[in-house]
Design a protein around this motif. Structure first.
Motif, PDB file in Angstrom:
ATOM      1  N   HIS A  47     -87.814  51.973  84.776  1.00 19.39           N
ATOM      2  CA  HIS A  47     -87.449  52.422  83.424  1.00 19.39           C
ATOM      3  C   HIS A  47     -88.458  51.889  82.394  1.00 19.39           C
ATOM      4  CE1 HIS A  47     -83.956  54.339  81.216  1.00 19.39           C
ATOM      5  NE2 HIS A  47     -84.783  53.998  80.254  1.00 19.39           N
ATOM      6  N   SER A  48     -89.111  50.776  82.704  1.00 17.35           N
ATOM      7  CA  SER A  48     -90.163  50.258  81.806  1.00 17.35           C
ATOM      8  C   SER A  48     -91.297  51.265  81.659  1.00 17.35           C
ATOM      9  CB  SER A  48     -90.730  48.943  82.350  1.00 17.35           C
ATOM     10  OG  SER A  48     -89.723  47.984  82.444  1.00 17.35           O
ATOM     11  N   HIS A  51     -90.081  53.495  78.924  1.00 18.53           N
ATOM     12  CA  HIS A  51     -90.152  52.801  77.617  1.00 18.53           C
ATOM     13  C   HIS A  51     -91.611  52.770  77.139  1.00 18.53           C
ATOM     14  CE1 HIS A  51     -86.041  51.186  77.719  1.00 18.53           C
ATOM     15  NE2 HIS A  51     -86.256  50.409  78.758  1.00 18.53           N
ATOM     16  N   LEU A 190     -75.881  49.974  87.426  1.00 18.95           N
ATOM     17  CA  LEU A 190     -76.373  50.297  88.777  1.00 18.95           C
ATOM     18  C   LEU A 190     -77.524  51.291  88.685  1.00 18.95           C
ATOM     19  CD1 LEU A 190     -75.809  49.463  91.712  1.00 18.95           C
ATOM     20  CD2 LEU A 190     -74.556  51.598  91.991  1.00 18.95           C
ATOM     21  N   GLY A 192     -82.166  51.076  89.044  1.00 16.36           N
ATOM     22  CA  GLY A 192     -83.154  50.509  89.958  1.00 16.36           C
ATOM     23  C   GLY A 192     -83.027  49.004  90.085  1.00 16.36           C
ATOM     24  N   LEU A 193     -82.984  48.298  88.941  1.00 17.22           N
ATOM     25  CA  LEU A 193     -82.848  46.846  88.982  1.00 17.22           C
ATOM     26  C   LEU A 193     -81.467  46.443  89.503  1.00 17.22           C
ATOM     27  CD1 LEU A 193     -85.495  46.874  87.374  1.00 17.22           C
ATOM     28  CD2 LEU A 193     -84.529  45.162  85.838  1.00 17.22           C
ATOM     29  N   THR A 212     -70.284  49.190  86.080  1.00 16.57           N
ATOM     30  CA  THR A 212     -71.001  50.448  85.881  1.00 16.57           C
ATOM     31  C   THR A 212     -70.273  51.307  84.856  1.00 16.57           C
ATOM     32  OG1 THR A 212     -71.823  52.453  86.990  1.00 16.57           O
ATOM     33  CG2 THR A 212     -69.801  51.518  87.877  1.00 16.57           C
ATOM     34  N   THR A 213     -71.048  52.130  84.139  1.00 16.36           N
ATOM     35  CA  THR A 213     -70.419  53.096  83.228  1.00 16.36           C
ATOM     36  C   THR A 213     -70.149  54.405  83.965  1.00 16.36           C
ATOM     37  OG1 THR A 213     -72.594  53.911  82.530  1.00 16.36           O
ATOM     38  CG2 THR A 213     -71.595  52.185  81.175  1.00 16.36           C
ATOM     39  N   SER A 214     -70.692  54.516  85.197  1.00 15.71           N
ATOM     40  CA  SER A 214     -70.606  55.776  85.939  1.00 15.71           C
ATOM     41  C   SER A 214     -69.546  55.685  87.038  1.00 15.71           C
ATOM     42  CB  SER A 214     -71.958  56.093  86.583  1.00 15.71           C
ATOM     43  OG  SER A 214     -73.000  55.978  85.651  1.00 15.71           O
ATOM     44  N   LYS A 217     -70.367  56.132  90.694  1.00 16.46           N
ATOM     45  CA  LYS A 217     -71.162  55.161  91.470  1.00 16.46           C
ATOM     46  C   LYS A 217     -70.300  54.095  92.155  1.00 16.46           C
ATOM     47  CE  LYS A 217     -75.348  55.612  88.580  1.00 16.46           C
ATOM     48  NZ  LYS A 217     -76.209  54.905  87.594  1.00 16.46           N
ATOM     49  N   VAL A 274     -82.037  41.009  81.744  1.00 19.13           N
ATOM     50  CA  VAL A 274     -83.345  41.503  82.204  1.00 19.13           C
ATOM     51  C   VAL A 274     -83.632  42.895  81.644  1.00 19.13           C
ATOM     52  CG1 VAL A 274     -83.675  40.075  84.264  1.00 19.13           C
ATOM     53  CG2 VAL A 274     -82.366  42.212  84.449  1.00 19.13           C
ATOM     54  N   ALA A 276     -84.402  45.727  78.975  1.00 16.98           N
ATOM     55  CA  ALA A 276     -85.286  45.604  77.810  1.00 16.98           C
ATOM     56  C   ALA A 276     -85.158  46.819  76.899  1.00 16.98           C
ATOM     57  CB  ALA A 276     -86.725  45.433  78.281  1.00 16.98           C
ATOM     58  N   SER A 298     -85.100  36.878  81.333  1.00 16.06           N
ATOM     59  CA  SER A 298     -85.999  36.597  82.452  1.00 16.06           C
ATOM     60  C   SER A 298     -86.980  37.761  82.570  1.00 16.06           C
ATOM     61  CB  SER A 298     -85.192  36.429  83.739  1.00 16.06           C
ATOM     62  OG  SER A 298     -86.002  35.952  84.788  1.00 16.06           O
ATOM     63  N   ILE A 300     -89.827  39.529  84.997  1.00 15.30           N
ATOM     64  CA  ILE A 300     -90.376  39.731  86.366  1.00 15.30           C
ATOM     65  C   ILE A 300     -90.407  38.414  87.147  1.00 15.30           C
ATOM     66  CG2 ILE A 300     -91.477  41.940  86.006  1.00 15.30           C
ATOM     67  CD1 ILE A 300     -94.152  40.415  85.441  1.00 15.30           C
ATOM     68  N   ARG A 345     -83.819  54.595  92.914  1.00  9.56           N
ATOM     69  CA  ARG A 345     -85.162  54.463  92.373  1.00  9.56           C
ATOM     70  C   ARG A 345     -85.979  55.682  92.797  1.00  9.56           C
ATOM     71  NH1 ARG A 345     -86.379  51.352  88.307  1.00  9.56           N
ATOM     72  NH2 ARG A 345     -87.777  49.627  88.708  1.00  9.56           N
TER      73      ARG A 345
HETATM   74  P1  NAP Z   1     -82.497  52.451  85.333  1.00  4.46           P
HETATM   75  O1  NAP Z   1     -82.794  52.669  86.778  1.00  4.46           O
HETATM   76  O2  NAP Z   1     -82.612  53.566  84.394  1.00  4.46           O
HETATM   77  O3  NAP Z   1     -81.048  51.772  85.260  1.00  4.46           O
HETATM   78  C1  NAP Z   1     -80.440  51.429  84.052  1.00  4.46           C
HETATM   79  C2  NAP Z   1     -78.917  51.482  84.232  1.00  4.46           C
HETATM   80  O4  NAP Z   1     -78.331  51.018  83.033  1.00  4.46           O
HETATM   81  C3  NAP Z   1     -78.360  52.865  84.429  1.00  4.46           C
HETATM   82  O5  NAP Z   1     -78.397  53.296  85.753  1.00  4.46           O
HETATM   83  C4  NAP Z   1     -76.926  52.705  83.940  1.00  4.46           C
HETATM   84  O6  NAP Z   1     -76.122  52.127  84.977  1.00  4.46           O
HETATM   85  C5  NAP Z   1     -77.064  51.673  82.837  1.00  4.46           C
HETATM   86  N1  NAP Z   1     -77.085  52.295  81.516  1.00  4.46           N
HETATM   87  C6  NAP Z   1     -77.975  53.200  81.046  1.00  4.46           C
HETATM   88  N2  NAP Z   1     -77.681  53.545  79.769  1.00  4.46           N
HETATM   89  C7  NAP Z   1     -76.585  52.840  79.436  1.00  4.46           C
HETATM   90  C8  NAP Z   1     -75.793  52.729  78.256  1.00  4.46           C
HETATM   91  N3  NAP Z   1     -76.089  53.444  77.145  1.00  4.46           N
HETATM   92  N4  NAP Z   1     -74.736  51.889  78.258  1.00  4.46           N
HETATM   93  C9  NAP Z   1     -74.437  51.172  79.343  1.00  4.46           C
HETATM   94  N5  NAP Z   1     -75.128  51.244  80.505  1.00  4.46           N
HETATM   95  C10 NAP Z   1     -76.185  52.059  80.539  1.00  4.46           C
HETATM   96  O7  NAP Z   1     -83.476  51.305  84.747  1.00  4.46           O
HETATM   97  P2  NAP Z   1     -84.203  50.086  85.511  1.00  4.46           P
HETATM   98  O8  NAP Z   1     -85.539  50.536  85.972  1.00  4.46           O
HETATM   99  O9  NAP Z   1     -83.258  49.457  86.441  1.00  4.46           O
HETATM  100  O10 NAP Z   1     -84.487  49.111  84.280  1.00  4.46           O
HETATM  101  C11 NAP Z   1     -83.423  48.567  83.526  1.00  4.46           C
HETATM  102  C12 NAP Z   1     -83.964  47.859  82.299  1.00  4.46           C
HETATM  103  O11 NAP Z   1     -84.683  46.691  82.709  1.00  4.46           O
HETATM  104  C13 NAP Z   1     -84.965  48.690  81.488  1.00  4.46           C
HETATM  105  O12 NAP Z   1     -84.764  48.427  80.110  1.00  4.46           O
HETATM  106  C14 NAP Z   1     -86.311  48.130  81.943  1.00  4.46           C
HETATM  107  O13 NAP Z   1     -87.344  48.312  81.006  1.00  4.46           O
HETATM  108  C15 NAP Z   1     -85.960  46.683  82.110  1.00  4.46           C
HETATM  109  N6  NAP Z   1     -86.873  45.920  82.967  1.00  4.46           N
HETATM  110  C16 NAP Z   1     -87.063  44.612  82.651  1.00  4.46           C
HETATM  111  C17 NAP Z   1     -87.847  43.814  83.456  1.00  4.46           C
HETATM  112  C18 NAP Z   1     -87.999  42.362  83.157  1.00  4.46           C
HETATM  113  O14 NAP Z   1     -88.956  41.748  83.625  1.00  4.46           O
HETATM  114  N7  NAP Z   1     -87.088  41.773  82.425  1.00  4.46           N
HETATM  115  C19 NAP Z   1     -88.468  44.373  84.578  1.00  4.46           C
HETATM  116  C20 NAP Z   1     -88.240  45.699  84.878  1.00  4.46           C
HETATM  117  C21 NAP Z   1     -87.432  46.485  84.078  1.00  4.46           C
HETATM  118  P3  NAP Z   1     -74.621  52.652  85.260  1.00  4.46           P
HETATM  119  O15 NAP Z   1     -74.759  54.131  85.498  1.00  4.46           O
HETATM  120  O16 NAP Z   1     -74.234  51.889  86.471  1.00  4.46           O
HETATM  121  O17 NAP Z   1     -73.821  52.292  84.064  1.00  4.46           O
END
Ligand code: NAP
Ligand code: ZN
Ligand code: ZN
Length: 354
Positions: A47-48, A51, A190, A192-193, A212-214, A217, A274, A276, A298, A300, A345
């Motif tokens: 998802h990054s 973004h 639920l 990728g992370l 989860t909101t879904s 899932k 985690v 962002a 945290s 990566i 993913r």
């Molecule tokens: P993703 O696959 O899109 O998963 C995000 C999940 O968040 C969705 O599947 C959904 O889960 C939930 N979600 C989405 N919109 C929402 C909302 N409005 N309200 C509540 N829940 C919601 O994304 P990802 O790749 O796992 O990345 C997640 C976040 O981590 C991103 O912001 C990304 O940039 C960040 N990230 C941070 C780091 C770090 O080092 N800290 C590293 C990588 C990614 P449900 O359907 O289960 O609710």
């Protein structure tokens, strides 16, 4: 340091925050003495990447090439390279360089380099060329050997690609909190992370509850290792867990009510963020003051811990649940990711770029 020469390679890039990604030809440095040149076989879609491509973090330079879950084969090495040879299967995550001299870098925490994340795989600075770094939606990449990782031989390579970001980003905070038997651990979101976090928390022996909101899932959450799945929009399900968690990992990509999760922590419980999201997340003081709870973030993981995580996944046969896509499906994949519609993913088959 003299400027190395360049070669051309195919890629997919965004020309602006509002344009879809499209085919492009980019320049990479020809490998220097300590470089490894890699033919990219698969690249996960974080998802990054979305973004970044859409400038939601306000530092993107265009044209931008996302992608930091890279696996491939070594096609050439510089004369000084000691750890890799042609034909090796390797990985590259979110970092391709750092200052290597500050206390964080010397401690193997290169992601917290005092100079900032200058060596990001994308959005950083290509030290040799002085240009922005370009990520893994590309046929090949050149990386200094110290930032190249070994892939465990037993893992499916496409399904292992997401370990390079989704894997380490969830492994690291769970390890740091020493999550294990006797701990009640919550994972929020639920995606990728989140799905990697569920797998790791289960593998570490914790009692795992997925939020989860879904509602679609719930069954998958249990199959992936959660002992219980809570649909977070159901207030009574949330209330049943108030004040009971040792640790919660929040991996949500959008603004949401984090106080609802802080309130689920026990005394001295800890929530690590985690996710962002583009916009700030409001935190209510009393959600922290009551029960002396804490909130932290945290980012990566450093190179040594990323290799440790890959080796752990090899030993325990842990990979990501993936949906393989062709490079030209990336824009549709982004739209589906925004609807939380990915299990769990997307991974790009880079042969589709040829
Ligand atoms: P993703 O696959 O899109 O998963 C995000 C999940 O968040 C969705 O599947 C959904 O889960 C939930 N979600 C989405 N919109 C929402 C909302 N409005 N309200 C509540 N829940 C919601 O994304 P990802 O790749 O796992 O990345 C997640 C976040 O981590 C991103 O912001 C990304 O940039 C960040 N990230 C941070 C780091 C770090 O080092 N800290 C590293 C990588 C990614 P449900 O359907 O289960 O609710
Ligand atoms: Zn990522
Ligand atoms: Zn440093």
């Amino acid at each position: 340091m003299s400027k190395p020469t360049c070669y051309s390679t195919k890629a997919y890039s965004a020309a602006s925050a509002t344009s879809p990604l499209g085919a492009a030809v980019i320049e990479r440095r020809t490998p220097t003495e300590t470089d490894v040149q890699i033919q990219i076989l698969y690249c996960g879609v974080c998802h990054s990447d979305l973004h970044f491509a859409r400038n939601e973090w306000h530092f993107t330079q265009y044209p931008a090439v996302p992608g930091h879950e890279i696996v491939g084969k070594v096609t050439s090495v510089g004369s000084g390279v000691k750890k890799f040879k042609v034909g090796d299967t390797v990985g590259v995550g979110c970092l391709v360089d750092s200052c290597r001299t500050c206390p964080s870098c010397l401690s193997g925490l290169e992601q917290f380099c005092d100079l900032g994340m200058t060596g990001g795989t994308y959005g950083g600075t290509e030290k040799h060329l002085g240009t922005p770094t370009l990520g893994g939606y590309s046929q090949s990449i050149v990386v200094t050997e110290d930032f190249v990782l070994r892939m465990p031989a037993n893992l499916n390579l496409a399904a292992a690609a997401p370990l390079l970001c989704a894997g380490i980003t969830t492994y690291s905070p769970l390890r740091r909190a020493k999550v294990g038997p006797g701990h009640k651990v919550g994972i929020v979101g639920l995606g990728g992370l989140g799905h990697m976090a569920v797998k790791f928390a289960k593998a570490f022996g914790a009692q795992v509850v997925l939020f989860t909101t879904s509602s679609s899932k719930v069954a998958d959450g249990k199959r992936l290792g959660a002992h219980e799945v809570v649909v977070s929009t159901d207030e009574s399900q949330m209330a049943a867990h108030a004040g009971t968690f040792d640790f919660i990992l929040d991996a949500v990509s959008a603004t949401h009510d984090i106080n609802a999760y802080l309130n689920l922590l026990k005394r001295d419980g800890h929530l690590v963020l985690v996710g962002a999201p583009e916009k700030p997340i409001p935190v209510g003081a009393f959600a922290l003051l009551m029960r002396r709870r804490s909130l932290s973030g945290s980012l990566i993981g450093g190179l040594p811990e990323t290799q440790e995580m890959l080796d752990f996944c090899g030993k325990h046969d842990i990979t990501s649940d993936i949906e393989m896509i062709q490079m030209d499906q990336i824009n549709t994949a982004y739209e589906r990711m925004l609807k939380s519609d990915v299990k769990y993913r997307f991974v790009i088959d880079m042969a589709s770029l040829a």
